[in-house]
Scaffold this motif. Structure first.
Motif, PDB file in Angstrom:
ATOM      1  N   THR A  92       0.831  -1.209   0.000  1.00 48.76           N
ATOM      2  CA  THR A  92       0.000   0.000   0.000  1.00 48.76           C
ATOM      3  C   THR A  92       0.865   1.259   0.000  1.00 48.76           C
ATOM      4  N   ASP A  93       2.105   1.140  -0.453  1.00 50.58           N
ATOM      5  CA  ASP A  93       3.016   2.285  -0.441  1.00 50.58           C
ATOM      6  C   ASP A  93       3.664   2.535  -1.797  1.00 50.58           C
ATOM      7  N   ASN A  94       2.916   2.210  -2.872  1.00 51.54           N
ATOM      8  CA  ASN A  94       3.485   2.403  -4.202  1.00 51.54           C
ATOM      9  C   ASN A  94       2.477   3.072  -5.131  1.00 51.54           C
ATOM     10  N   ALA A  95       2.911   3.338  -6.368  1.00 50.30           N
ATOM     11  CA  ALA A  95       2.063   4.047  -7.337  1.00 50.30           C
ATOM     12  C   ALA A  95       0.824   3.247  -7.704  1.00 50.30           C
ATOM     13  N   LEU A  96       0.965   1.914  -7.772  1.00 52.77           N
ATOM     14  CA  LEU A  96      -0.186   1.076  -8.112  1.00 52.77           C
ATOM     15  C   LEU A  96      -1.318   1.284  -7.115  1.00 52.77           C
ATOM     16  N   PHE A  97      -0.986   1.293  -5.826  1.00 55.77           N
ATOM     17  CA  PHE A  97      -2.032   1.464  -4.820  1.00 55.77           C
ATOM     18  C   PHE A  97      -2.619   2.866  -4.878  1.00 55.77           C
ATOM     19  N   THR A  98      -1.796   3.860  -5.242  1.00 57.37           N
ATOM     20  CA  THR A  98      -2.325   5.220  -5.394  1.00 57.37           C
ATOM     21  C   THR A  98      -3.466   5.255  -6.395  1.00 57.37           C
ATOM     22  N   PHE A  99      -3.285   4.565  -7.529  1.00 62.40           N
ATOM     23  CA  PHE A  99      -4.324   4.569  -8.557  1.00 62.40           C
ATOM     24  C   PHE A  99      -5.497   3.667  -8.194  1.00 62.40           C
ATOM     25  N   LEU A 100      -5.250   2.599  -7.445  1.00 63.98           N
ATOM     26  CA  LEU A 100      -6.358   1.790  -6.932  1.00 63.98           C
ATOM     27  C   LEU A 100      -7.209   2.613  -5.965  1.00 63.98           C
ATOM     28  N   LEU A 101      -6.533   3.399  -5.145  1.00 65.31           N
ATOM     29  CA  LEU A 101      -7.236   4.259  -4.198  1.00 65.31           C
ATOM     30  C   LEU A 101      -8.078   5.302  -4.932  1.00 65.31           C
ATOM     31  N   LEU A 102      -7.492   5.926  -5.942  1.00 64.56           N
ATOM     32  CA  LEU A 102      -8.233   6.907  -6.738  1.00 64.56           C
ATOM     33  C   LEU A 102      -9.438   6.264  -7.419  1.00 64.56           C
ATOM     34  N   GLY A 103      -9.245   5.070  -7.956  1.00 66.22           N
ATOM     35  CA  GLY A 103     -10.342   4.373  -8.618  1.00 66.22           C
ATOM     36  C   GLY A 103     -11.476   4.056  -7.670  1.00 66.22           C
ATOM     37  N   THR A 104     -11.144   3.671  -6.449  1.00 62.21           N
ATOM     38  CA  THR A 104     -12.171   3.359  -5.447  1.00 62.21           C
ATOM     39  C   THR A 104     -12.983   4.601  -5.095  1.00 62.21           C
ATOM     40  N   VAL A 105     -12.283   5.713  -4.876  1.00 61.40           N
ATOM     41  CA  VAL A 105     -12.957   6.972  -4.526  1.00 61.40           C
ATOM     42  C   VAL A 105     -13.894   7.415  -5.647  1.00 61.40           C
ATOM     43  N   ILE A 106     -13.385   7.389  -6.884  1.00 60.50           N
ATOM     44  CA  ILE A 106     -14.171   7.875  -8.026  1.00 60.50           C
ATOM     45  C   ILE A 106     -15.352   6.948  -8.297  1.00 60.50           C
ATOM     46  N   LEU A 107     -15.132   5.638  -8.196  1.00 60.42           N
ATOM     47  CA  LEU A 107     -16.200   4.681  -8.476  1.00 60.42           C
ATOM     48  C   LEU A 107     -17.356   4.838  -7.493  1.00 60.42           C
ATOM     49  N   ILE A 108     -17.043   4.902  -6.205  1.00 57.28           N
ATOM     50  CA  ILE A 108     -18.097   5.037  -5.201  1.00 57.28           C
ATOM     51  C   ILE A 108     -18.784   6.391  -5.320  1.00 57.28           C
ATOM     52  N   GLY A 109     -17.993   7.437  -5.574  1.00 56.08           N
ATOM     53  CA  GLY A 109     -18.576   8.758  -5.754  1.00 56.08           C
ATOM     54  C   GLY A 109     -19.525   8.813  -6.930  1.00 56.08           C
TER      55      GLY A 109
END
Length: 559
Positions: free
Chosen positions: A522-539
């Motif tokens: 959870t400390d790399n670029a891949l997780f950053t984009f997974l996190l962004l995807g989760t926020v945008i999808l739920i929103g």
């Protein structure tokens, strides 16, 4: 030149965010550091007076009860003071008492760090109320939110210890962060000609011989904590668009950085607690990417001008200047708008009701997501909630028990996170629908059609996100709006905070799981984009239909 202004402000933020995060870590880590020599002698008498000798750690339940009861006591005192303000000192302008539902709305608004104002500050409050009630709650609400955020971070990062002591965190937030920074910013603003006086309203004669009343007061001191505490309630009705609150471009930048810097520093504080600076950078990067996307939309929309006016052949080279101050222009107006709703401050230097449809979509969407930096701790806690959810979803996809910071994520945590996630859209969309079904709600709409939908949706979104800005065309000082938005502000603040404290308490009790080659990083670029995807999808799943009915439909009809 516009882009250069924006780049300079963001550059300054990048320079100060990390040092502020490190400072907040030292304040709340409860480890001895050099700040103890400066602030320790001030704090010790306070701890002695309130009976906090041992400063023992609290369970999440005791922490939650402590901050809720503290807020209840502050609400009770504030309610009484506002109801009898006409008979209290420092009332040179003979301002009367507030109506009961307006008082209820106001005290809930300020204790929840929302600062939604259904009144105009210069005519609705005495100097005593501005300082003893409004400014007091600006400090205490900000300190409460920051304390809860720190407790949450402790809960998910520490190994089996408590989440801290609320009263110790509460005092430290005041003494070591908000008081010294507020004094500094106040002095800077006074030096830039922001009023700080107890003199009554000035009566002056204009060049035409007419008499004009000019409101003044202790403005600078309110401005500093208004922004540092991401409060947003203005001394004047037009808030930071007023030349006494925000005289020039320099004060505009100071106010932007004041409301943004501490919120931007919190991810780095989290990284220090997690013993991994990369963790902090992941959260900060996700927030900044979302911010830059929203800022680009807002600036482009306002710079392009109003399509209806452009179609009439009117010069649109300056952009859509309706509702904006010429001393700030498009760039500083768009930046201020994006920051104030990203940091859930609610202060405004232009009227959001006059933004272009896509420009108005930006503050609305930021408040709906409520994770783009956020206020004092709110954005960080919400983004960490989404981070836990992203790990949970990723774990299910690969068929292994999800882990976050060395703790297994199980059903209890996901149920609590679901409560926090679902409460936010429910208390926005349900009251919005009710307002359209009743004459009491529809009667406040001043712009029929799609813009009227945006006005109502914005009011409840701002209340639920504890932001406080508004589409000011809404006639909202009525019992219906005072009570409904008051309830939304209350539930928007406390349900999610208590639920997420319970998550912190649950994570804190779990056994530490050693990291292996199969551990999801959870400390790399891949997780950053997974996190962004989760926020945008739920929103998008929760709010897109409502947005389509409001700003998007309005945008399509005026093209």
């Amino acid at each position: 030149m516009d882009i250069l202004q924006i780049i300079i402000v963001i550059g300054i933020l990048m320079l100060i965010a990390k040092p502020l995060g490190n400072y907040m870590y030292h304040v709340f880590s409860n480890e001895s550091n050099r700040t103890d020599k400066i602030f320790g002698p001030i704090e010790k008498p306070i701890f002695w007076i309130i009976g906090l000798k041992k400063r023992a750690g609290m369970s999440w339940r005791k922490y939650a009860i402590s901050f809720v009861l503290t807020n209840v006591m502050l609400v009770a005192v504030s309610y009484v003071l506002l109801r009898v303000q006409s008979g209290l000192p420092l009332n040179p302008n003979d301002i009367g008492n507030m109506e009961p539902t307006l008082v209820m709305n106001t005290v809930i608004s300020f204790i929840t760090n929302t600062n939604l104002q259904h009144y105009s500050g210069e005519t609705g409050l005495t100097y005593f109320s501005q300082m003893a009630v409004i400014m007091m709650m600006m400090f205490t609400s900000a300190a409460t939110g920051l304390s809860v955020a720190v407790a949450f971070v402790r809960g998910i990062t520490t190994k089996g210890s408590t989440i801290g002591n609320f009263f110790e965190d509460f005092v430290k937030a005041h003494i070591r962060i908000f008081f010294p920074l507020s004094i500094l910013i106040t002095l800077v603003l006074v030096g830039m000609h922001v009023p700080q006086t107890l003199d009554p309203t000035l009566s002056v004669t204009t060049l035409e011989g007419a008499t004009q009343q000019i409101a003044i007061g202790p403005v600078a001191s309110l401005e500093s904590i208004k922004h540092l505490g991401t409060n947003g309630g203005g001394f004047f009705g037009v808030n930071s668009a007023h030349p006494f609150e925000n005289p020039n471009g320099t004060t505009n930048v100071i106010e932007i950085l004041s409301m943004w810097a501490l919120a931007a520093g919190l991810p780095f504080m989290y990284g220090r607690f997690a013993k991994s600076k990369k963790q902090g950078w992941v959260i900060f990067s996700a927030m900044m990417i979302l911010f830059l996307v929203f800022l680009t939309i807002a600036y482009t929309a306002e710079k392009s001008g109003n399509p209806l006016l452009n179609g009439l052949g009117i010069d649109a080279s300056q952009g859509s200047m309706e509702g904006k101050e010429v001393r700030f222009g498009i760039a500083q107006s768009a930046l201020f708008t994006t920051v104030t709703t990203a940091a859930t401050t609610g202060t405004v230097n232009n009227m959001h009701d006059t933004l272009t449809p896509l420009g108005g979509l930006v503050p609305l969407a930021e408040m709906m997501l409520n994770v783009v930096f956020g206020g004092k701790g709110v954005g960080l806690v919400n983004m960490l909630m989404y981070a836990i959810l992203a790990v949970f979803i990723s774990g299910l996809m690969v068929g292994r028990t999800p882990e976050f910071l060395g703790r297994k994520i199980e059903s209890r945590e996901m149920k609590l996170i679901a409560i926090a996630i679902l409460t936010h859209p429910f208390i926005i969309l349900a009251p919005t629908a009710i307002a359209f079904l009743t004459d009491l709600g529809k009667g406040a709409i001043t712009n029929p059609g799609y813009h009227g939908i945006s006005q109502v949706l914005y009011e409840f979104t701002s209340s639920a996100a504890n932001n406080g800005s508004g589409f000011e065309g809404l006639a909202d000082n009525t019992p219906f709006w005072n009570i409904s938005t008051g309830l939304v502000m209350f539930f928007g603040r406390y349900i999610s905070m208590i639920a997420l404290l319970a998550v912190a308490g649950s994570m804190n009790r779990k056994q530490w799981v050693p990291e292996t080659l199969g551990t999801f990083r959870t400390d790399n670029a891949l997780f950053t984009f997974l996190l962004l995807g989760t926020v945008i999808l739920i929103g998008a799943l929760t709010f897109l239909p409502a947005i389509v009915l409001g700003p998007i439909a309005e945008h399509l009809t005026i093209r």
